[in-house]
Design an enzyme around this catalytic site. Structure first.
Site, mmCIF file in Angstrom:
data_model
loop_
_atom_site.group_PDB
_atom_site.id
_atom_site.type_symbol
_atom_site.label_atom_id
_atom_site.label_comp_id
_atom_site.label_asym_id
_atom_site.label_seq_id
_atom_site.Cartn_x
_atom_site.Cartn_y
_atom_site.Cartn_z
ATOM 1 N N ASP A 41 -20.180 79.191 33.494
ATOM 2 C CA ASP A 41 -21.034 78.949 32.347
ATOM 3 C C ASP A 41 -22.480 78.975 32.846
ATOM 4 O OD1 ASP A 41 -21.806 78.269 29.760
ATOM 5 O OD2 ASP A 41 -21.751 76.131 30.207
ATOM 6 N N ASP A 100 -18.823 72.736 32.471
ATOM 7 C CA ASP A 100 -18.966 71.290 32.330
ATOM 8 C C ASP A 100 -18.957 70.798 30.891
ATOM 9 O OD1 ASP A 100 -21.363 72.239 31.457
ATOM 10 O OD2 ASP A 100 -22.593 70.813 32.573
ATOM 11 N N ASP A 104 -15.947 74.573 27.316
ATOM 12 C CA ASP A 104 -15.348 75.243 28.472
ATOM 13 C C ASP A 104 -13.894 74.842 28.687
ATOM 14 O OD1 ASP A 104 -17.786 76.495 29.149
ATOM 15 O OD2 ASP A 104 -18.470 74.676 30.160
#
Length: 774
Positions: free
Chosen positions: A459, A662, A666
């Site tokens: 990410d 995080d 996700d």
């Protein structure tokens, strides 16, 4: 006389786990049907309040692990208290988090037996072998029969007392059908000893060809005694080495101080045991002190060294409202902190529990060792029988003596223990080493998969960037002022939890912009927020979000597209503001790239990993960040479902995928990836979905994790090769295959030494992982 009133009880039993609770320690409690129940932790209290009848009508849950023991080679074996594994015969080890640093009873017992066996075996070997090797008679004043009786007297306590645990475990293995190392030791040592006893007291039972000029039969008391002593030595060395595999857990437990400095209401301080500290207490942390427990700084400032938990050597600045973690080391400043978590709920306790659980898990590669071990001992016994028969039939005179030596040597030299230890001992050391570097591995299977990963999906926000966006630009349109644009945007974002909201609100505060209260607030998933702002009747209809939100309401944004393109190329995220269905302006927010990101990406490339960015941000912004860092592939504007699909597509293409993130968005992709990697500062659901957790939200932890995984798998393969190779060479040598060529028979004593050293060597090789450079 008056009756003494009953004294209130000082303790109670936790109805959930059965532990004794000190009523003066401020532990949690709950009322049910007019009765107060007391609990050792908030976790037990929550379980009870969710379903009281379950715990009141049934037996309490077992006490925390620490009283339960398991086998490192066979984790399915669990029992209360220490003992021997019924499958392999090895000493059981405490599960989970040991309640206290209790002594290793097996190590103490075997050490005591070794102190008796070693000198007696040495004397027996010296008496017997001095004549064979050097032609010396150390006891010329004794007759040959008397010497045999002396050897019997010296060897018997070694074999029957010092070696008794081996015979007990060998008999147990025969009863259960789980043949193991102790089956072989018991058979080999027992055969040599019994043969020697019969030869000493009834030599006439043997053929004339086996007796010497004194009518005596050659005996092997020295072999039986030395074998027991060497096996005991090997067991002691192995138990000591295995104790070191738990060093990481003990080191983590030792991070927490035993006392804390509690601040009273009047400002005075008192030193109290850490067990008495409760949530909400205020503690003072002085310069150089360890932070006693998890909490939040409420006054003061300092630099805190978190390297013992995160692996990062640079101290972290802590001021009011910053969180601190128990076990970390305070620098030169001083601060007061409010306690947020205690007991099993603290970060340190959770880390220790996760490490302990991972150490008991099994890697898929262990199936190979398990399959071989299942056939190994019966095969060794068969080889020993064949060797005995062959030597008895075609061996030189006296054939029975040669047959016995060959059979005993085969039984003794084979070591299934080395084969069984090859994998679990490496896993135990590696998971502990990872915890010291801020990398928590959920289980051994994840560690094995991580070693094979070739593609890392990351990410952007909070992973490659700091995750702390700041407002950089405000542009007005259609007659609005920048102040008005920022005021409208901040009014809407006051009700939002999006990371961009904090940046816009902080920007308004820094610019002293008045923020009105929004009404009819609504978050539009994946697009933005809408609501009404202003004091006029009904207020203004305000929309803040991406281009798709504007398009849904037919709001023309062409007039600012050149500015938007420029800002995005600078790596900034742009949001549009519309008031009463007309574009009012744009706001740009930037999330700084982490200082360590570029070198981390280079390190990951150095490990042969392909990096794929998967972000919900605009493609231009994402591409700008990717170009600065050297990321291989970019997928922008993704929803959580699309991130999941990306991981699936990569796996279908043959890639072994790790996903690092995080956020809540996700979690699906983390669960789907071959290895999910959660940043420790991220959402709980992300951590729960992951196979690996980084205690610090920094991709350098991924580099450490991959290095550790690859080093561990290499170490396991070395152990398995050594165990297989050792047995492939040792068993034929013991059977006497080189005797026709070299005229050499392998002594049972040499076989015992080699067997013991094989296990110690495997453990010693695994312990090298404690020093692996991450």
């Amino acid at each position: 006389m008056t009756d003494t009133p009953p004294q209130p009880a000082e303790t109670a039993v936790d109805p959930v786990c059965g532990m004794t609770v000190d009523l003066q320690a401020g532990k949690p409690s709950a009322e049910h049907d007019g009765t107060t129940y007391h609990f050792c932790s908030n976790g037990c209290r929550e379980k009870f309040t969710a379903d009281p009848e379950r715990y009141l009508n049934g037996a309490p849950e077992p006490a925390p692990p620490g009283t339960l023991y398991t086998c490192p080679m066979h984790p399915e074996v669990v029992q209360e208290g220490p003992g021997a594994c019924p499958i392999c015969g090895m000493a059981l080890e405490p599960m989970g988090i040991p309640a206290e640093d209790a002594p290793n009873e097996e190590l103490i017992d075997f050490t005591r037996r070794l102190w008796v066996a070693a000198p007696l075996a040495l004397v027996v070997a010296a008496i017997e072998m001095s004549g064979h090797l050097f032609g010396l008679d150390l006891l010329p004043f004794l007759s040959p029969p008397a010497k045999q009786w002396l050897l019997f007297a010296l060897a018997t306590p070694v074999v029957l007392w010092c070696g008794w645990p081996f015979f007990v475990r060998g008999m147990q293995s025969l009863r259960t059908g789980h043949l193991n190392m102790f089956t072989l030791i018991g058979l080999g040592t027992g055969a040599a000893y019994l043969y020697s006893v019969v030869g000493t007291f009834a030599p006439s039972l043997f053929p004339e060809s086996m007796r010497d000029a004194h009518g005596l039969v050659p005996v092997y008391f020295e072999a039986a005694a030395v074998i027991v002593a060497l096996v005991l030595l090997g067991q002691v060395l192995e138990l000591r080495a295995r104790e070191k595999t738990g060093g990481a857990i003990r080191a983590l437990l030792d991070l927490a101080p035993k006392t804390a400095l509690r601040v009273r209401d009047g400002g005075e301080t008192e030193t109290v045991p850490l067990a008495e500290v409760q949530v909400g207490d205020v503690l003072r942390v002085r310069p150089g002190d360890q932070v006693p427990i998890d909490g939040t700084v409420i006054d003061g400032r300092s630099q805190v060294d978190e390297s013992m938990l995160t692996g990062e050597p640079v101290p972290v600045a802590k001021t009011a409202n910053d969180t601190v973690t128990g076990g970390t080391l305070n620098g030169t400043g001083s601060f007061d902190m409010r306690v947020d978590r205690t007991g099993a709920e603290t970060t340190l306790s959770q880390v220790v529990h996760m490490v302990a659980e991972a150490q008991r898990s099994r890697a898929p590669i262990q199936r190979l060792a398990d399959a071989v071990a299942g056939y190994f001992v019966p095969a060794v016994i068969a080889v020993a029988v064949v060797a005995f028969v062959v030597w008895l039939l075609v061996g030189p005179a006296p054939p029975l003596a040669y047959a016995l030596v060959a059979a005993v040597s085969v039984l003794i030299i084979a070591c299934p223990c080395a084969l069984g230890l090859a994998t679990p001992i490496s896993i135990m050391v590696a998971t502990g080493r990872g915890a010291q570097a801020g990398v928590l591995i959920r289980n051994a299977a994840a560690l094995e998969r991580l070693a094979k990963v070739d593609t890392l999906v990351v990410d952007k926000t909070g992973t490659l960037t700091e995750g702390k966006p700041t407002l950089t630009d405000v542009e007005a349109a259609n007659g609005y002022t920048k102040t008005k644009v920022l005021g409208f945007a901040a009014a809407l974002e006051a009700g939002s939890e999006h990371p961009l909201a904090a940046a816009i609100l902080k920007g308004a505060e820094d610019r002293s912009v008045k923020v009105e209260k929004a009404r009819d607030f609504e978050a539009v998933t994946g697009k933005g927020v809408v609501g009404r702002v202003g004091g006029t009747i009904g207020g203004h209809a305000v929309r803040l979000g991406n281009a798709q939100l504007m398009d849904d309401h037919r709001i023309n944004i062409l007039s600012v597209e050149d500015t938007v393109t420029r800002l995005r190329k600078e790596g900034k995220t742009v949001v549009y503001l519309a008031v009463d269905n007309r574009l009012a302006g744009i706001l740009a927010v930037t999330d700084p790239i982490r200082e360590s990101a570029k070198e981390t990406v280079a390190a990951l490339h150095g490990l042969g990993l392909r990096l794929v960015m998967a972000t919900g941000d605009n493609v231009t912004t994402a591409r700008s960040v990717a170009d600065q860092l050297g990321v291989d592939e970019v997928h922008a504007g993704l929803t959580p479902g699309e991130k999941l699909e990306l991981v699936e597509e990569l796996e279908k293409s043959g890639a072994v995928v790790a996903m690092a993130g995080d956020g809540i968005n996700d979690a699906p992709a983390l669960a789907k990836a071959d290895v999910g990697i959660a940043m420790g500062t991220g959402a709980d659901v992300a951590v729960e979905s992951a196979d690996m957790t980084l205690l610090k939200s920094d991709l350098r932890g991924v580099v450490r994790g991959v290095k550790l995984a690859r080093a561990t798998m290499a170490n396991i393969k070395q152990n398995l090769f050594f165990a297989f190779f050792y047995n492939a060479i040792g068993v034929p040598l013991a059977a006497g295959v080189v005797y026709p060529v070299a005229g050499i028979m392998l002594s049972p004593m040499i076989a015992a030494a080699a067997m013991s050293l094989s296990s110690v060597s495997v453990v010693g090789n695994a312990l090298r992982l404690r020093r692996v450079e991450l």
